[in-house]
Scaffold this active site. Sequence first.
Site, PDB file in Angstrom:
ATOM      1  N   THR A  13      22.390  21.494  32.819  1.00  0.00           N
ATOM      2  CA  THR A  13      22.865  20.330  33.577  1.00  0.00           C
ATOM      3  C   THR A  13      23.300  19.217  32.644  1.00  0.00           C
ATOM      4  O   THR A  13      24.382  18.641  32.815  1.00  0.00           O
ATOM      5  CB  THR A  13      21.757  19.837  34.531  1.00  0.00           C
ATOM      6  OG1 THR A  13      21.583  20.819  35.563  1.00  0.00           O
ATOM      7  CG2 THR A  13      22.132  18.510  35.184  1.00  0.00           C
ATOM      8  N   ASN A  43      26.834  31.417  40.039  1.00  0.00           N
ATOM      9  CA  ASN A  43      25.395  31.600  40.135  1.00  0.00           C
ATOM     10  C   ASN A  43      24.950  32.201  41.456  1.00  0.00           C
ATOM     11  O   ASN A  43      23.916  32.843  41.534  1.00  0.00           O
ATOM     12  CB  ASN A  43      24.681  30.262  39.908  1.00  0.00           C
ATOM     13  CG  ASN A  43      25.274  29.131  40.716  1.00  0.00           C
ATOM     14  OD1 ASN A  43      26.490  28.898  40.681  1.00  0.00           O
ATOM     15  ND2 ASN A  43      24.443  28.422  41.446  1.00  0.00           N
ATOM     16  N   ALA A  46      18.933  27.944  28.132  1.00  0.00           N
ATOM     17  CA  ALA A  46      17.965  28.892  27.561  1.00  0.00           C
ATOM     18  C   ALA A  46      17.208  29.655  28.641  1.00  0.00           C
ATOM     19  O   ALA A  46      17.034  30.865  28.551  1.00  0.00           O
ATOM     20  CB  ALA A  46      16.979  28.151  26.657  1.00  0.00           C
ATOM     21  N   HIS A  47      16.744  28.942  29.688  1.00  0.00           N
ATOM     22  CA  HIS A  47      15.787  29.589  30.597  1.00  0.00           C
ATOM     23  C   HIS A  47      16.437  30.594  31.524  1.00  0.00           C
ATOM     24  O   HIS A  47      15.739  31.340  32.198  1.00  0.00           O
ATOM     25  CB  HIS A  47      14.985  28.546  31.389  1.00  0.00           C
ATOM     26  CG  HIS A  47      15.703  27.886  32.512  1.00  0.00           C
ATOM     27  ND1 HIS A  47      15.555  28.277  33.825  1.00  0.00           N
ATOM     28  CD2 HIS A  47      16.587  26.873  32.538  1.00  0.00           C
ATOM     29  CE1 HIS A  47      16.298  27.506  34.602  1.00  0.00           C
ATOM     30  NE2 HIS A  47      16.940  26.642  33.840  1.00  0.00           N
ATOM     31  N   CYS A  76      18.436  24.605  42.896  1.00  0.00           N
ATOM     32  CA  CYS A  76      18.301  23.152  42.890  1.00  0.00           C
ATOM     33  C   CYS A  76      18.706  22.546  44.216  1.00  0.00           C
ATOM     34  O   CYS A  76      18.292  21.452  44.547  1.00  0.00           O
ATOM     35  CB  CYS A  76      19.088  22.530  41.761  1.00  0.00           C
ATOM     36  SG  CYS A  76      20.301  23.591  41.052  1.00  0.00           S
TER      37      CYS A  76
END
Lengths: 366, 409
Positions: free
Chosen positions: A70, A138, A187-188, A311
Amino acid sequence: MSVYLDYNATAPIRPEALAAMTGALAEPGNASSVHGPGRRARRLIEAARAQVAALAGADPAWVTFTSGGTEANNLALGGLPARRILVSAGEHDSVLQAVPQAGRIGLTPDGTVDLDALAAALKDTPDNTLVSVMLANNETGVIQPVEAAVALAQAAGAWVHCDAVQAAGKVPLDMASLGVDLLTLSAHKLGGPPGAGALLARPDLPLNPLLQGGGQERRRRAGTENLAGIAGFGAAAETALEDLPRLQKLDELRDHFEREIKILAPDVRVFGASVPRLPNTACVALAGLPAETQLMALDLAGVAVSSGAACSSGKVQPSHVLTAMGASPDEAGAAIRVSLGWASVPEDIDCLLAAWGDLYRRSRAA
Amino acid sequence: MAQDADNKARPDGVQQDGANRRAPGIYLDNQATTPTDPRVVEAMLPFFTERFGNPHSAGHAFGWDAEEAVEKGRGQLAALIGATGREVILTSGATESNNLAIKGAARFHRQRRPHVVTLATEHKCVLESARALEREGHRVDILPVQPDGLVDLDLLAATVSEETAVVSIMAVNNEIGVIQPLAEISAICHDKGAYFHCDGAQALGKIPLDVAALGIDLMSISGHKFYGPKGIGALYVRRRPRVRLEPLIDGGGQERGLRSGTLPTPLCVGLGAAAEIAAAEMAVETARISALKTRLLEGITERLSGVALNGHAELRVAGNLNLAFEGVDAEALMRALPRLAVSSGSACTSTAVEPSYVLQALGLEEARARGSIRSAIGRFNSEAEIDQAVEALAGAVARLREEGSAAAQ
């Protein structure tokens, strides 16, 4: 809870990333300090920078570490002196909300950005136009025609930003051959820790920082580096690159799921089925069977999937991605996303199908 | 990475045996960053591994479990500062919090309150945020400080006006450790309806910081400055009366729309654990560190003349000693002490060879500023380490002074 099929929300950490983080957590130093502990921290960060660059086929000097995808998207879209910004309507909220004034390019019913509309919008566009098109969506996993978008943008002299958060580690990624100017990673999503991400950008781009201060990250992002997070990101990127051939085969499991669910319920719609998709993602809907009902029943059965992006899960509104693909509110409200990852096994899909089948039969009986 | 395996067994990073490639040393740079407390690491680890859910995943138990952990951490931090959880916005660190507080408040109120006030000794990220606002057309006053490093309250009162959106003054200075009179500053701000933003990064866990009692409207917090993890911080944002900000990072609308992005659950847990430890141990720890600081100062001044303390002598945080060594260059001194981790300025600027702007703002001559070293004592320092540091520092200063006078002849 045992079966996790929500990798596009977040992935469990890879052991290699955890080992790198545990090591880095034991380092007391600040990477900007000149003493020994500071220099050791600096070495860990530069090693991770090379690992992350390698995953994306980029030069390490292009990597600016951020707190996540983000922030990287906000930096890309807010940091360039763009006079006009065009984004695809299927972008993540961190792109859409970062530049609410941007022109939106619609999606085709199969979930790809409408290239004709993009070409039309780029006609007579001013200098310093920025185009943002994600590499893979996504929610649907649909791979976007980024190279074609780049060709159109370059002909118009525009910069291109690509949000590769969902694609990285699932399909081959080469920033140079894509031809994009800026690229976002998290990364996650690929088995690294949450709290780390990166914006890859050519060093000569006039990118203004979002966070100003100590001048870290070549003045593109101030703040003491998240040493353990960055070390974990680097290790996850390296492992994801090695593991890519295996993850690319997740489509066998995903296709199996889609075949089986259509046998259970032939009216199930699979979003983006006719175009290239990420190998790990299935987005399916059965009109009349609300996503919330499915999520609750699946959770009771110990299976974790999602409806839309994590989110925005708090807000009960139909997915903007599916809506842009022409789905009705009823259909969009019935869509669930199943996303596989590095630790997924065939039994996970068996459990999902069994639980979903039970739910489907109950809903028919009711 | 090759070296990770041998690090794994020592999550504290402090009691190192010097085996393998790690040189043993004394870490007296706890204002640049602190080692992560092993108890914090232990609290975090399950949330990297089996409890890895995305706290914003509202549809399943993995997500709810993570959300609960994030909220617990938020509550632990809120309790330490006398706030409610709803007033804590989690960020990536104090640099982001300072950028958000200053730019966010100034931009939100740019029409009626185009003025921003801060001090010359603030952290770089505060000064850079203020300068960025100046380029956007805000009026910015960067006030000088008194020779002891404290704010001049009369000057502040004369500067803050009905046009001031935000006044940003840190609780504890990162280089000289002086503690600013926060309640008095707050009264001056509120008299004119301006927000008081306080950079609490160097103060949290070291002095009591009650936002209600002190009248703070916005306060920046950093995890890694008080034995928590790097990559996490917070901004306290007062709700009554409500403080309004423009967000810096937009997206999924997390953190009440003020800060989008997936919250890093393990780091939020670590921040909370660090806050809980600080709440329980601050009083005892401050006394211990204060005694170590006295031991360091007395040890050095017994062995050396020509040593001066920079910054107010009493109104300072327990662990900080910023000392000027007459006739010595700080960079040369640090090179002569490879096993002693101290600093000559703040970490983010320490790769630059300019004298510290904080020390210059005190009105120190350039030679004194260039001869100053910051030692910052922390939770994991022992008496034995302080004694070794005294010997090393005193010896190195004496040698450098001899070399200097020999060269002069």
